[in-house]
Design an enzyme around this catalytic site. Sequence first.
Site, PDB file in Angstrom:
ATOM      1  N   TYR A   5      -2.553  -0.850 -14.630  1.00 14.75           N
ATOM      2  CA  TYR A   5      -1.095  -0.865 -14.511  1.00 14.75           C
ATOM      3  C   TYR A   5      -0.426  -1.600 -15.676  1.00 14.75           C
ATOM      4  O   TYR A   5       0.694  -2.104 -15.529  1.00 14.75           O
ATOM      5  CB  TYR A   5      -0.682  -1.511 -13.184  1.00 14.75           C
ATOM      6  CG  TYR A   5      -1.246  -0.808 -11.972  1.00 14.75           C
ATOM      7  CD1 TYR A   5      -1.227   0.579 -11.887  1.00 14.75           C
ATOM      8  CD2 TYR A   5      -1.802  -1.522 -10.927  1.00 14.75           C
ATOM      9  CE1 TYR A   5      -1.755   1.235 -10.787  1.00 14.75           C
ATOM     10  CE2 TYR A   5      -2.327  -0.873  -9.813  1.00 14.75           C
ATOM     11  CZ  TYR A   5      -2.301   0.508  -9.751  1.00 14.75           C
ATOM     12  OH  TYR A   5      -2.823   1.153  -8.666  1.00 14.75           O
ATOM     13  N   HIS A  68      -7.248 -30.144 -21.251  1.00 15.58           N
ATOM     14  CA  HIS A  68      -5.802 -30.097 -21.501  1.00 15.58           C
ATOM     15  C   HIS A  68      -5.555 -28.978 -22.503  1.00 15.58           C
ATOM     16  O   HIS A  68      -5.940 -29.091 -23.671  1.00 15.58           O
ATOM     17  CB  HIS A  68      -5.313 -31.440 -22.051  1.00 15.58           C
ATOM     18  CG  HIS A  68      -3.825 -31.611 -21.996  1.00 15.58           C
ATOM     19  ND1 HIS A  68      -2.964 -30.874 -22.782  1.00 15.58           N
ATOM     20  CD2 HIS A  68      -3.038 -32.452 -21.255  1.00 15.58           C
ATOM     21  CE1 HIS A  68      -1.714 -31.246 -22.532  1.00 15.58           C
ATOM     22  NE2 HIS A  68      -1.733 -32.201 -21.612  1.00 15.58           N
ATOM     23  N   ASP A  69      -4.920 -27.909 -22.061  1.00 18.20           N
ATOM     24  CA  ASP A  69      -4.806 -26.728 -22.908  1.00 18.20           C
ATOM     25  C   ASP A  69      -3.946 -26.945 -24.139  1.00 18.20           C
ATOM     26  O   ASP A  69      -4.252 -26.437 -25.223  1.00 18.20           O
ATOM     27  CB  ASP A  69      -4.322 -25.527 -22.101  1.00 18.20           C
ATOM     28  CG  ASP A  69      -2.986 -25.750 -21.424  1.00 18.20           C
ATOM     29  OD1 ASP A  69      -2.517 -26.893 -21.356  1.00 18.20           O
ATOM     30  OD2 ASP A  69      -2.398 -24.753 -20.923  1.00 18.20           O
ATOM     31  N   SER A 114       4.237 -31.657 -23.918  1.00 20.24           N
ATOM     32  CA  SER A 114       3.636 -30.337 -23.702  1.00 20.24           C
ATOM     33  C   SER A 114       4.639 -29.309 -23.201  1.00 20.24           C
ATOM     34  O   SER A 114       4.664 -28.156 -23.645  1.00 20.24           O
ATOM     35  CB  SER A 114       2.477 -30.443 -22.707  1.00 20.24           C
ATOM     36  OG  SER A 114       1.450 -31.255 -23.223  1.00 20.24           O
ATOM     37  N   THR A 160      19.938  11.257   8.779  1.00 24.16           N
ATOM     38  CA  THR A 160      20.089   9.873   9.206  1.00 24.16           C
ATOM     39  C   THR A 160      19.133   9.649  10.369  1.00 24.16           C
ATOM     40  O   THR A 160      19.009  10.503  11.243  1.00 24.16           O
ATOM     41  CB  THR A 160      21.539   9.566   9.636  1.00 24.16           C
ATOM     42  OG1 THR A 160      21.913  10.442  10.708  1.00 24.16           O
ATOM     43  CG2 THR A 160      22.513   9.751   8.476  1.00 24.16           C
ATOM     44  N   HIS A 161      18.434   8.524  10.351  1.00 24.03           N
ATOM     45  CA  HIS A 161      17.363   8.249  11.326  1.00 24.03           C
ATOM     46  C   HIS A 161      16.258   9.296  11.232  1.00 24.03           C
ATOM     47  O   HIS A 161      15.500   9.490  12.191  1.00 24.03           O
ATOM     48  CB  HIS A 161      17.905   8.195  12.763  1.00 24.03           C
ATOM     49  CG  HIS A 161      19.043   7.240  12.944  1.00 24.03           C
ATOM     50  ND1 HIS A 161      18.858   5.900  13.176  1.00 24.03           N
ATOM     51  CD2 HIS A 161      20.391   7.436  12.918  1.00 24.03           C
ATOM     52  CE1 HIS A 161      20.032   5.300  13.289  1.00 24.03           C
ATOM     53  NE2 HIS A 161      20.982   6.214  13.137  1.00 24.03           N
ATOM     54  N   SER A 283     -10.987  14.512  -2.048  1.00 22.56           N
ATOM     55  CA  SER A 283     -12.405  14.781  -2.281  1.00 22.56           C
ATOM     56  C   SER A 283     -12.976  15.702  -1.217  1.00 22.56           C
ATOM     57  O   SER A 283     -14.035  16.310  -1.415  1.00 22.56           O
ATOM     58  CB  SER A 283     -13.186  13.459  -2.307  1.00 22.56           C
ATOM     59  OG  SER A 283     -13.096  12.804  -1.041  1.00 22.56           O
ATOM     60  N   LYS A 288      -5.153  19.904  -0.746  1.00 26.13           N
ATOM     61  CA  LYS A 288      -4.215  18.778  -0.731  1.00 26.13           C
ATOM     62  C   LYS A 288      -3.459  18.598  -2.049  1.00 26.13           C
ATOM     63  O   LYS A 288      -4.026  18.672  -3.133  1.00 26.13           O
ATOM     64  CB  LYS A 288      -4.968  17.497  -0.407  1.00 26.13           C
ATOM     65  CG  LYS A 288      -5.579  17.473   0.992  1.00 26.13           C
ATOM     66  CD  LYS A 288      -4.512  17.216   2.043  1.00 26.13           C
ATOM     67  CE  LYS A 288      -4.142  15.746   2.058  1.00 26.13           C
ATOM     68  NZ  LYS A 288      -3.097  15.461   3.061  1.00 26.13           N
ATOM     69  N   ARG A 289      -2.138  18.342  -1.898  1.00 26.66           N
ATOM     70  CA  ARG A 289      -1.260  17.932  -3.011  1.00 26.66           C
ATOM     71  C   ARG A 289      -0.475  16.741  -2.493  1.00 26.66           C
ATOM     72  O   ARG A 289       0.522  16.914  -1.793  1.00 26.66           O
ATOM     73  CB  ARG A 289      -0.335  19.079  -3.410  1.00 26.66           C
ATOM     74  CG  ARG A 289      -1.078  20.228  -4.085  1.00 26.66           C
ATOM     75  CD  ARG A 289      -0.303  21.537  -4.002  1.00 26.66           C
ATOM     76  NE  ARG A 289       0.967  21.505  -4.690  1.00 26.66           N
ATOM     77  CZ  ARG A 289       1.339  22.393  -5.624  1.00 26.66           C
ATOM     78  NH1 ARG A 289       0.512  23.351  -5.998  1.00 26.66           N
ATOM     79  NH2 ARG A 289       2.523  22.333  -6.173  1.00 26.66           N
ATOM     80  N   ASN A 290      -0.915  15.571  -2.822  1.00 22.93           N
ATOM     81  CA  ASN A 290      -0.372  14.345  -2.225  1.00 22.93           C
ATOM     82  C   ASN A 290       0.596  13.629  -3.163  1.00 22.93           C
ATOM     83  O   ASN A 290       0.422  13.657  -4.382  1.00 22.93           O
ATOM     84  CB  ASN A 290      -1.519  13.393  -1.871  1.00 22.93           C
ATOM     85  CG  ASN A 290      -2.539  14.021  -0.953  1.00 22.93           C
ATOM     86  OD1 ASN A 290      -2.180  14.799  -0.074  1.00 22.93           O
ATOM     87  ND2 ASN A 290      -3.805  13.706  -1.160  1.00 22.93           N
ATOM     88  N   GLU A 295       3.678   6.983  -3.843  1.00 28.14           N
ATOM     89  CA  GLU A 295       3.055   5.956  -3.022  1.00 28.14           C
ATOM     90  C   GLU A 295       2.735   4.722  -3.859  1.00 28.14           C
ATOM     91  O   GLU A 295       2.840   3.586  -3.393  1.00 28.14           O
ATOM     92  CB  GLU A 295       1.787   6.519  -2.373  1.00 28.14           C
ATOM     93  CG  GLU A 295       2.087   7.551  -1.293  1.00 28.14           C
ATOM     94  CD  GLU A 295       0.865   8.306  -0.823  1.00 28.14           C
ATOM     95  OE1 GLU A 295       0.916   8.884   0.281  1.00 28.14           O
ATOM     96  OE2 GLU A 295      -0.148   8.333  -1.560  1.00 28.14           O
ATOM     97  N   SER A 327       0.033 -23.088 -12.227  1.00 30.67           N
ATOM     98  CA  SER A 327      -0.995 -22.121 -11.827  1.00 30.67           C
ATOM     99  C   SER A 327      -0.372 -20.871 -11.224  1.00 30.67           C
ATOM    100  O   SER A 327      -0.863 -19.751 -11.430  1.00 30.67           O
ATOM    101  CB  SER A 327      -1.956 -22.771 -10.826  1.00 30.67           C
ATOM    102  OG  SER A 327      -1.249 -23.311  -9.725  1.00 30.67           O
ATOM    103  N   ARG A 330       1.228 -18.701 -14.151  1.00 26.83           N
ATOM    104  CA  ARG A 330       0.257 -18.036 -15.014  1.00 26.83           C
ATOM    105  C   ARG A 330      -0.106 -16.657 -14.465  1.00 26.83           C
ATOM    106  O   ARG A 330      -0.549 -15.776 -15.205  1.00 26.83           O
ATOM    107  CB  ARG A 330      -1.012 -18.883 -15.145  1.00 26.83           C
ATOM    108  CG  ARG A 330      -0.839 -20.138 -15.988  1.00 26.83           C
ATOM    109  CD  ARG A 330      -2.110 -20.978 -15.945  1.00 26.83           C
ATOM    110  NE  ARG A 330      -1.908 -22.296 -16.492  1.00 26.83           N
ATOM    111  CZ  ARG A 330      -2.212 -22.664 -17.737  1.00 26.83           C
ATOM    112  NH1 ARG A 330      -2.726 -21.765 -18.563  1.00 26.83           N
ATOM    113  NH2 ARG A 330      -2.010 -23.891 -18.154  1.00 26.83           N
TER     114      ARG A 330
END
Length: 447
Positions: A5, A68-69, A114, A160-161, A283, A288-290, A295, A327, A330
């Site tokens: 991604y 210590h970075d 720092s 609607t609904h 598979s 299927k065409r999803n 999603e 943390s 990061r």
Amino acid sequence: MIPRYTLPEMGALWTDQAKLATWVEVEILACEAHHELGVVPAEDLAAIRKGEPPTPERVSEIEATTDHDVIAFLTAFAETIPGAEREVDAPADTGESTADGEHPSRWVHYGMTSSDLIDTALGATLARATDLVLDKADRLVAVLKRRALEHWHDVCVGRTHGVHAEPTTFGHKLAQFAFAVDRGRTRLRAAREAVAVGSISGAVGTYSNIDPFVEQYVCEKLGLGIEPVATQVVARDRHAELLSALAMLGASVEQLGTEIRHLQRTEVREAEESFGSGQKGSSAMPHKRNPIRSERLVGIARLLRGNAVAAMESIALWHERDISHSSTERVVLPDSLIVADYQLDLARKVVEGLRVDPERMRVNLDATGGLVVSSRVLLDVVDRLGVSRDAAYEVVQAAAMRTWESGRPFRDTLAEEGVELDEEALAPERFLERHHVVRERLEALEP
């Protein structure tokens, strides 16, 4: 964030090497400012400018000892800086460095703490990353606007609904998403301004060992604002604002993805994602065409919301500073910007390739035998028979319920109630007589 991604340009901003390069950029600018103040000699500044970003491997090697970075970075960066050549210490052509105590690297990080380095560099990176996301948002707005205008007159049923309501058009559907993304990018622009700040004010933010000019110089060169009251760190509500804006924008994209998923259901089939040659949907089931991309848009929105909560949890730090936020940030800062960038790019591709079926829309529109026009029939009964709205409602609803239960055309059940209407009165297009008002607003939307 996982490579799956991560788009290349955004990913390049968040590598360890890119971070160290930005840290070097901040440190060199600070040395330039100190030179302007008469603190750093020209020869030493020239040597510092020749320094190069250290490798992440070298920094990690030193950090294994220092734990210590920033100190590890400073040590590694100093190793790349040549010794200054001064006429008073050695002939200019010998290439000999000054004594260890006068090594030019002594000016690096001068008077800084720092967080001055980390937060100012982070502000620059966040601004650059947000600009990439904004570019993706602009492109998505443009394609939503274009396709909305393309399908402006394709009549479909509004729901609607999840139940058939009144007629609308597919262009109207897409237009609402164009404006939603537009509002999201407006919030994101404000959030960019909030995070595009730096602070070089020393321990606990009082400028005790550093001239405020350094902060002004560095931030101006980086295109950043200045944190007005730093407590050694930049206020973390800024970062929470950014991740909240990303989460809200992501939720608008999620709404788009959810709509496409519903429209692609077998029972609906009014629109579907593109399905390429050689693509497989299952598979086990070859037919299927999803809506897998839509999603994915929904799933990414969940990540963005979760990260926004984590950023809000990082606002409240102890006293002038602690590193409980470190943390968390990061992970959530790069991950949120990376997946938001990806989500918007994927949404654009989905909309560009979306297959729209106006004929199927008409089939679905007619599926309830004309019930989708009941609201206009109600007003027609009020106008033609001169009865109260409640009385007209009872008549129209009685006919509608018989159509629901029997499947007979609404026009026939209305006639049984004494309401005779011609085809024009029952035409779905009647609902779109003022639809041009919305189109004009869309046409005025800046892509």
